[in-house]
Design a protein around this motif. Structure first.
Motif, PDB file in Angstrom:
ATOM      1  N   ASP A 430       0.831  -1.209   0.000  1.00  0.00           N
ATOM      2  CA  ASP A 430       0.000   0.000   0.000  1.00  0.00           C
ATOM      3  C   ASP A 430       0.866   1.259   0.000  1.00  0.00           C
ATOM      4  OD1 ASP A 430      -2.209  -1.619   0.099  1.00  0.00           O
ATOM      5  OD2 ASP A 430      -2.675  -1.234   2.202  1.00  0.00           O
ATOM      6  N   GLU A 431       1.857   1.246   0.871  1.00  0.00           N
ATOM      7  CA  GLU A 431       2.737   2.410   1.014  1.00  0.00           C
ATOM      8  C   GLU A 431       3.480   2.704  -0.288  1.00  0.00           C
ATOM      9  OE1 GLU A 431       6.908   3.493   3.344  1.00  0.00           O
ATOM     10  OE2 GLU A 431       5.587   1.939   4.158  1.00  0.00           O
ATOM     11  N   LEU A 432       4.045   1.662  -0.880  1.00  0.00           N
ATOM     12  CA  LEU A 432       4.823   1.862  -2.096  1.00  0.00           C
ATOM     13  C   LEU A 432       3.947   2.243  -3.284  1.00  0.00           C
ATOM     14  CD1 LEU A 432       7.627  -0.860  -2.057  1.00  0.00           C
ATOM     15  CD2 LEU A 432       7.732   1.542  -1.443  1.00  0.00           C
ATOM     16  N   THR A 435       3.490   5.882  -3.035  1.00  0.00           N
ATOM     17  CA  THR A 435       4.759   6.569  -3.304  1.00  0.00           C
ATOM     18  C   THR A 435       5.092   6.540  -4.790  1.00  0.00           C
ATOM     19  OG1 THR A 435       5.595   5.988  -1.107  1.00  0.00           O
ATOM     20  CG2 THR A 435       7.226   6.599  -2.770  1.00  0.00           C
ATOM     21  N   ILE A 436       4.914   5.400  -5.408  1.00  0.00           N
ATOM     22  CA  ILE A 436       5.227   5.257  -6.839  1.00  0.00           C
ATOM     23  C   ILE A 436       4.297   6.118  -7.680  1.00  0.00           C
ATOM     24  CG2 ILE A 436       5.217   3.630  -8.770  1.00  0.00           C
ATOM     25  CD1 ILE A 436       6.151   1.489  -6.712  1.00  0.00           C
ATOM     26  N   ARG A 437       3.030   6.150  -7.320  1.00  0.00           N
ATOM     27  CA  ARG A 437       2.111   7.021  -8.065  1.00  0.00           C
ATOM     28  C   ARG A 437       2.610   8.462  -8.044  1.00  0.00           C
ATOM     29  NH1 ARG A 437      -4.086   8.969  -6.492  1.00  0.00           N
ATOM     30  NH2 ARG A 437      -4.174  10.563  -8.115  1.00  0.00           N
ATOM     31  N   THR A 438       2.997   8.934  -6.864  1.00  0.00           N
ATOM     32  CA  THR A 438       3.491  10.306  -6.718  1.00  0.00           C
ATOM     33  C   THR A 438       4.743  10.534  -7.550  1.00  0.00           C
ATOM     34  OG1 THR A 438       2.588  10.412  -4.481  1.00  0.00           O
ATOM     35  CG2 THR A 438       4.248  12.044  -5.063  1.00  0.00           C
ATOM     36  N   GLU A 439       5.660   9.582  -7.514  1.00  0.00           N
ATOM     37  CA  GLU A 439       6.931   9.732  -8.212  1.00  0.00           C
ATOM     38  C   GLU A 439       6.746   9.685  -9.733  1.00  0.00           C
ATOM     39  OE1 GLU A 439      11.108  10.400  -8.174  1.00  0.00           O
ATOM     40  OE2 GLU A 439       9.453  10.701  -6.755  1.00  0.00           O
ATOM     41  N   PHE A 441       4.191  10.717 -11.354  1.00  0.00           N
ATOM     42  CA  PHE A 441       3.637  12.010 -11.747  1.00  0.00           C
ATOM     43  C   PHE A 441       4.702  13.099 -11.654  1.00  0.00           C
ATOM     44  CE2 PHE A 441       1.333  15.979 -11.255  1.00  0.00           C
ATOM     45  CZ  PHE A 441       0.341  15.858 -12.213  1.00  0.00           C
ATOM     46  N   ARG A 442       5.455  13.094 -10.555  1.00  0.00           N
ATOM     47  CA  ARG A 442       6.460  14.146 -10.351  1.00  0.00           C
ATOM     48  C   ARG A 442       7.488  14.165 -11.475  1.00  0.00           C
ATOM     49  NH1 ARG A 442      11.434  15.013  -8.814  1.00  0.00           N
ATOM     50  NH2 ARG A 442      11.872  12.777  -8.619  1.00  0.00           N
ATOM     51  N   THR A 443       7.891  12.994 -11.912  1.00  0.00           N
ATOM     52  CA  THR A 443       8.904  12.907 -12.960  1.00  0.00           C
ATOM     53  C   THR A 443       8.329  13.002 -14.367  1.00  0.00           C
ATOM     54  OG1 THR A 443       8.753  10.477 -12.878  1.00  0.00           O
ATOM     55  CG2 THR A 443      10.457  11.545 -11.515  1.00  0.00           C
ATOM     56  N   GLY A 444       7.010  13.095 -14.471  1.00  0.00           N
ATOM     57  CA  GLY A 444       6.378  13.235 -15.779  1.00  0.00           C
ATOM     58  C   GLY A 444       6.298  11.957 -16.577  1.00  0.00           C
ATOM     59  N   VAL A 445       6.548  10.806 -15.931  1.00  0.00           N
ATOM     60  CA  VAL A 445       6.513   9.529 -16.653  1.00  0.00           C
ATOM     61  C   VAL A 445       5.090   9.122 -16.996  1.00  0.00           C
ATOM     62  CG1 VAL A 445       7.021   7.053 -16.466  1.00  0.00           C
ATOM     63  CG2 VAL A 445       8.678   8.749 -15.640  1.00  0.00           C
ATOM     64  N   ALA A 446       4.187   9.234 -16.029  1.00  0.00           N
ATOM     65  CA  ALA A 446       2.802   8.802 -16.241  1.00  0.00           C
ATOM     66  C   ALA A 446       1.904   9.378 -15.159  1.00  0.00           C
ATOM     67  CB  ALA A 446       2.697   7.270 -16.237  1.00  0.00           C
ATOM     68  N   ALA A 447       0.639   9.543 -15.515  1.00  0.00           N
ATOM     69  CA  ALA A 447      -0.387   9.912 -14.538  1.00  0.00           C
ATOM     70  C   ALA A 447      -1.265   8.692 -14.306  1.00  0.00           C
ATOM     71  CB  ALA A 447      -1.228  11.080 -15.043  1.00  0.00           C
ATOM     72  N   LEU A 448      -1.117   8.088 -13.140  1.00  0.00           N
ATOM     73  CA  LEU A 448      -1.939   6.955 -12.729  1.00  0.00           C
ATOM     74  C   LEU A 448      -2.751   7.365 -11.519  1.00  0.00           C
ATOM     75  CD1 LEU A 448       0.347   5.568 -14.410  1.00  0.00           C
ATOM     76  CD2 LEU A 448       0.140   3.619 -12.855  1.00  0.00           C
ATOM     77  N   ALA A 449      -3.871   6.711 -11.328  1.00  0.00           N
ATOM     78  CA  ALA A 449      -4.667   6.942 -10.125  1.00  0.00           C
ATOM     79  C   ALA A 449      -4.429   5.803  -9.151  1.00  0.00           C
ATOM     80  CB  ALA A 449      -6.149   7.045 -10.471  1.00  0.00           C
ATOM     81  N   MET A 483      10.908   1.404 -10.129  1.00  0.00           N
ATOM     82  CA  MET A 483      10.812   2.244  -8.934  1.00  0.00           C
ATOM     83  C   MET A 483      10.610   1.403  -7.679  1.00  0.00           C
ATOM     84  SD  MET A 483       8.556   5.549 -10.072  1.00  0.00           S
ATOM     85  CE  MET A 483       9.190   6.720 -11.295  1.00  0.00           C
ATOM     86  N   ALA A 484       9.801   0.363  -7.801  1.00  0.00           N
ATOM     87  CA  ALA A 484       9.549  -0.489  -6.639  1.00  0.00           C
ATOM     88  C   ALA A 484      10.833  -1.176  -6.182  1.00  0.00           C
ATOM     89  CB  ALA A 484       8.480  -1.524  -6.982  1.00  0.00           C
ATOM     90  N   ARG A 485      11.613  -1.697  -7.119  1.00  0.00           N
ATOM     91  CA  ARG A 485      12.862  -2.366  -6.741  1.00  0.00           C
ATOM     92  C   ARG A 485      13.828  -1.410  -6.055  1.00  0.00           C
ATOM     93  NH1 ARG A 485      11.554  -5.325 -11.368  1.00  0.00           N
ATOM     94  NH2 ARG A 485      12.469  -3.772 -12.773  1.00  0.00           N
TER      95      ARG A 485
END
Length: 494
Positions: A430-432, A435-439, A441-449, A483-485
């Motif tokens: 859950d935590e990751l 975090t991954i969703r935020t990252e 978006f921040r890096t402009g890679v993808a917008a996921l919900a 990112m998860a790894r």
């Protein structure tokens, strides 16, 4: 960016010259309009295309830029300077809804014919609260609604009204249902909706004055569809406890799972108990325009239907519609206003659209729908809608092929829910995920919900863009794994 100004004019227009250039219909204003439109289109062409989904500037940075901007200076800058100052950042720092990696919400890329229509809608500035404010636009809405009600399988007595979207359509439908049932609706009335129904159902009931417990959540099956058996039991229990059943809300396309309730079975129950049946098809209604329309069988029996063209059907926001099986049921909205609808029409047999809407001033959104339908046609819409469904199926296959991901269920429409599986347990997953969703978006890679299903945080892909193809989805899923790894390794090291 270089912009050619009007011959002999400065960027700052003074005093008595202002109205002749800023407001139509004179030659100077027409020239200024053309130049402003060309400048705006150039800004979009030069600044909107990019590989990332947004500029990467965070909220504090954008807020700082806007804070330094004088909103209303003593002397205006002129339109071209204002475009330079505001227009460029407005495009550069917008979410790129056309980017195939923008797949977070029910927020679609827009069709070019609709964008062209938006220019006409804005420039003509018609208001649909009376025919003399919108002669052609009023009749366009009348024609589109007549076609749309027939297309949905409704009777010749059906009617409709364009709305701002599903929330307004849902609230209007529940208001009309309550009016049909009289005063008892607010005091003892209940509304049945599935556990997965849109939050606007509860919000609308509250705004309309229903009791706090008026919306009864009906259990759903493993695929998120309302259980007809549970609905029958809920109706019987409410009646047995002295409540007054008012309406049933069936959902055709839930926000997370894309589930379509068993519409025909629900219609049978609503009819047998004398209940208003509202179908919230704001999302799944797009299937009507595809070879999959049979999945909405039973919707034509509804008292009211909510459709959104700004979800699966590629229209600019906002563009929704409320359809009624019997247009006479709009009558509670018919309020007398001498300045809009005189006792005897002086214009002959013309529509009075204000009597079927909770809004007074309303823009001519039907024009962009007509422009898109005419331009693309049934075959084109079918191809576009089906491509989004195919992309969702491919996404599910790609998720199953990656051991670090778990698919929640096979997609029903174009939303796909899945979890990252951490070797350190569900809470770490859950935590990751957050975090991954935020990252991403921040890096402009993808917008996921992200959303919560069965108490656990899930990623959510909303694939409304036909260009969100398997290769794009694969890159996003791989980015999640990378990112998860990295985050898991950091966790172990600390």
């Amino acid at each position: 960016m270089n912009v050619t100004l009007l011959p002999g004019k400065q960027a700052r227009v003074m005093d008595d010259e202002l109205s002749s250039v800023i407001l139509g219909p004179g030659v100077a204003a027409q020239a200024a309009y053309r130049q402003a439109m060309e400048a705006a289109v150039a800004m979009i062409a030069e600044n909107a295309s990019r590989h990332s989904i947004h500029s990467g500037v965070n909220a504090d940075g954008l807020r700082g830029f806007l804070a330094a901007l004088e909103v209303c200076p003593e002397r205006g800058t002129g339109v071209f300077a204002a475009l330079e100052e505001i227009g460029i950042p407005a495009v550069r720092h917008a979410l790129d809804v056309g980017n195939p990696a923008t797949m977070a919400h029910l927020h679609c890329p827009v069709a070019v014919p609709a964008l062209a229509a938006e220019v006409l809608i804005s420039a003509t500035n018609q208001s649909l609260d009376s025919w003399d404010q919108s002669p052609f636009a009023t009749l366009v809405e009348e024609r589109v609604l007549a076609w749309l009600t027939a297309f949905c399988g409704l009777s010749a007595e059906a009617g409709g009204s364009f709305t701002s979207g599903g929330s307004q359509s849902n609230m209007t439908a529940l208001y009309l249902a309550a009016e049909r049932h009289g005063a008892v609706a607010r005091s003892r009335g209940v509304i049945f909706a599935s556990e997965q129904a849109h939050f606007s159902i509860r919000k609308s009931a509250s705004i309309l004055g229903f009791a706090g417990d008026a919306v009864i959540a009906v259990a759903t099956d493993d695929e998120g569809r309302m259980s007809a058996a549970a609905l029958r039991t809920a109706i019987e229990n409410a009646t047995g406890h002295g409540r007054a059943p008012v309406a049933v809300v069936a959902t055709a396309g839930t926000t997370d799972l894309g589930a379509i309730d068993p519409l025909a079975d629900i219609a049978d129950l609503a009819a047998s108990h004398g209940l208003w049946l509202h179908v919230d098809a704001a999302y799944g209604g797009g299937l009507l325009f595809s070879r999959h329309r049979h999945r909405l069988a039973g919707m034509e029996r509804a008292d009211s239907i909510a459709l959104d063209f700004h979800k699966m059907l590629f229209q600019p926001i906002s563009c929704g519609v409320l359809l009624l099986g019997d247009g006479a049921n709009f009558s509670p909205l018919a309020t007398k206003a001498d300045y809009l609808n005189p006792e005897v029409s002086i214009f002959g047999d013309v529509p009075n659209l204000v009597e079927s809407s909770v809004q007074t001033t309303r823009r001519s959104d039907a024009l962009k729908v007509l422009m898109t339908l005419r331009s693309i046609g049934c075959e084109g819409l079918d191809a576009l809608v089906c491509k989004t469904l195919d992309n969702a199926t491919s996404a599910a296959e790609a998720i199953r092929a990656r051991a670090y991901l778990h698919l929640a269920q096979q997609p029903s429409l174009s939303t796909v829910l899945f979890r990252y599986v951490s070797p350190h347990g569900a809470e770490r997953s859950d935590e990751l995920t957050l975090t991954i969703r935020t990252e991403l978006f921040r890096t402009g890679v993808a917008a996921l919900a992200t959303t919560v299903l069965d108490g656990r945080v899930h990623f959510k892909l909303t694939l409304l863009n036909p260009n969100s193809t398997p290769d794009v989805i694969g890159r996003v899923l791989d980015a999640i794994g990378d990112m998860a790894r990295e985050l898991e390794n950091d966790h172990v090291r600390t």
